[in-house]
Design a protein around this motif. Structure first.
Motif, PDB file in Angstrom:
ATOM      1  N   LYS A  34      36.167  43.263  49.047  1.00 25.80           N
ATOM      2  CA  LYS A  34      35.890  41.965  49.123  1.00 25.80           C
ATOM      3  C   LYS A  34      36.245  41.137  47.970  1.00 25.80           C
ATOM      4  N   SER A  35      36.007  41.835  46.729  1.00 19.56           N
ATOM      5  CA  SER A  35      36.366  40.840  45.502  1.00 19.56           C
ATOM      6  C   SER A  35      37.866  40.357  45.454  1.00 19.56           C
ATOM      7  N   GLU A  37      28.321  37.476  44.947  1.00 15.27           N
ATOM      8  CA  GLU A  37      29.326  36.765  44.080  1.00 15.27           C
ATOM      9  C   GLU A  37      29.228  37.496  42.627  1.00 15.27           C
ATOM     10  N   ALA A  47      33.341  46.706  48.250  1.00 11.90           N
ATOM     11  CA  ALA A  47      32.983  45.706  47.239  1.00 11.90           C
ATOM     12  C   ALA A  47      34.093  45.343  46.413  1.00 11.90           C
ATOM     13  N   ARG A  98      36.103  41.674  39.714  1.00 10.76           N
ATOM     14  CA  ARG A  98      37.243  40.810  39.303  1.00 10.76           C
ATOM     15  C   ARG A  98      37.602  40.749  37.773  1.00 10.76           C
ATOM     16  N   TYR A 121      28.067  42.496  47.927  1.00 14.59           N
ATOM     17  CA  TYR A 121      28.734  41.458  48.220  1.00 14.59           C
ATOM     18  C   TYR A 121      28.186  40.175  47.712  1.00 14.59           C
ATOM     19  N   LEU A 142      30.413  40.652  42.553  1.00 15.45           N
ATOM     20  CA  LEU A 142      32.091  40.745  42.757  1.00 15.45           C
ATOM     21  C   LEU A 142      32.751  40.259  41.497  1.00 15.45           C
ATOM     22  N   GLU A 143      32.279  39.199  40.938  1.00 15.73           N
ATOM     23  CA  GLU A 143      32.756  38.687  39.862  1.00 15.73           C
ATOM     24  C   GLU A 143      33.114  39.653  38.513  1.00 15.73           C
TER      25      GLU A 143
END
Length: 194
Positions: free
Chosen positions: A117-118, A89, A114, A96, A87, A92-93
C-alpha cells in the motif's frame, strides 16, 4: 550499533514481533553485540491480535529515520483492526522514508500489504499470506508487486514472507543482512536452530 525500528500496528501478532526482539536481542548479548531494537506505534498502548498489550518505546511522530538502520514489521489480523494502523498514512510514510533512505525493511506475513500500500513493492518480487482461498496474495498483486508463493523473498532491501511459520527465518535474514553470515550462523546455533 545497528538500530532496528520495530513498527507495530494495533492488532499485530505477538509471535511475529517477538522473533525480531529475540533474534536481535540474542545477537546483542551473545552475537557480535551490534543490534538494538526500538518499538514504535501510532498509540501509547497497542493490543495484539490475542489481547496482549504492549507499550511502545516511541510513537511515530517521534521517529527520525536517520537514527535507524532497518525497519521490521510483524503482520496481524484484520479482525483485530491491524489494517486500521497498517494502512494509516503516518504508518505508510515511515515505510516510504526507510525505503527512500535505502534501508532494510523486513516484513512478516500480511505486513507485506502495508509495504504494498505504501508503494515500495511496485515492480518488486514479494510474497504474503498464502493459505489456499485467502485473498491476500491477490491484494498484494493489486499494489503492483510480482507475487511468488515462496516462504521468504528478498528483493533489493525488501524482505517479505508468506505466513507466521517464516517469522524466525525473516528475523535471521535481517540479522545476516545487518551483520555477517558467520555471525548469523553463530546466533542460530546458540538459539538451537540448525
Amino acid at each position: 550499533m545497528k538500530r532496528i525500528l520495530l513498527l507495530l500496528a494495533d492488532g499485530f501478532e505477538a509471535a511475529e514481533a517477538s522473533v525480531f526482539t529475540d533474534v536481535l536481542g540474542w545477537n546483542k548479548l551473545e552475537g557480535d553485540g551490534s543490534t538494538e531494537v526500538i518499538t514504535a506505534g501510532l498509540h501509547d498502548r497497542l493490543k495484539c491480535t490475542w489481547n496482549f498489550t504492549v507499550i511502545p518505546e516511541i510513537q511515530l511522530d517521534g521517529i527520525n529515520v536517520t537514527d535507524f538502520d532497518a525497519l521490521a514489521i510483524p503482520g496481524g489480523f484484520e479482525e483485530a483492526n491491524f489494517y486500521r494502523d497498517a494502512y494509516d498514512e503516518r504508518f505508510l510514510e515511515v515505510i516510504r522514508a526507510f525505503h527512500a533512505e535505502n534501508k532494510w525493511i523486513a516484513s512478516i506475513c500480511v505486513a507485506a500489504l502495508a509495504l504494498g500500500k505504501s508503494g515500495v513493492l511496485k515492480g518488486k518480487t514479494a510474497t504474503t499470506y498464502n493459505f489456499p482461498g485467502s485473498p491476500r496474495q491477490d491484494q498484494l498483486r493489486s499494489f503492483g508487486a510480482k507475487v511468488v508463493n515462496e516462504p521468504v523473498v528478498v528483493d533489493g532491501k525488501l524482505i517479505t514472507s508468506y505466513n507466521p511459520s517464516t517469522a524466525f527465518e525473516v528475523a535471521f535474514t535481517l540479522l545476516e543482512k545487518l551483520t555477517t553470515s558467520q555471525n548469523c550462523q553463530h546466533v542460530r546455533a546458540l538459539m538451537g536452530f540448525s
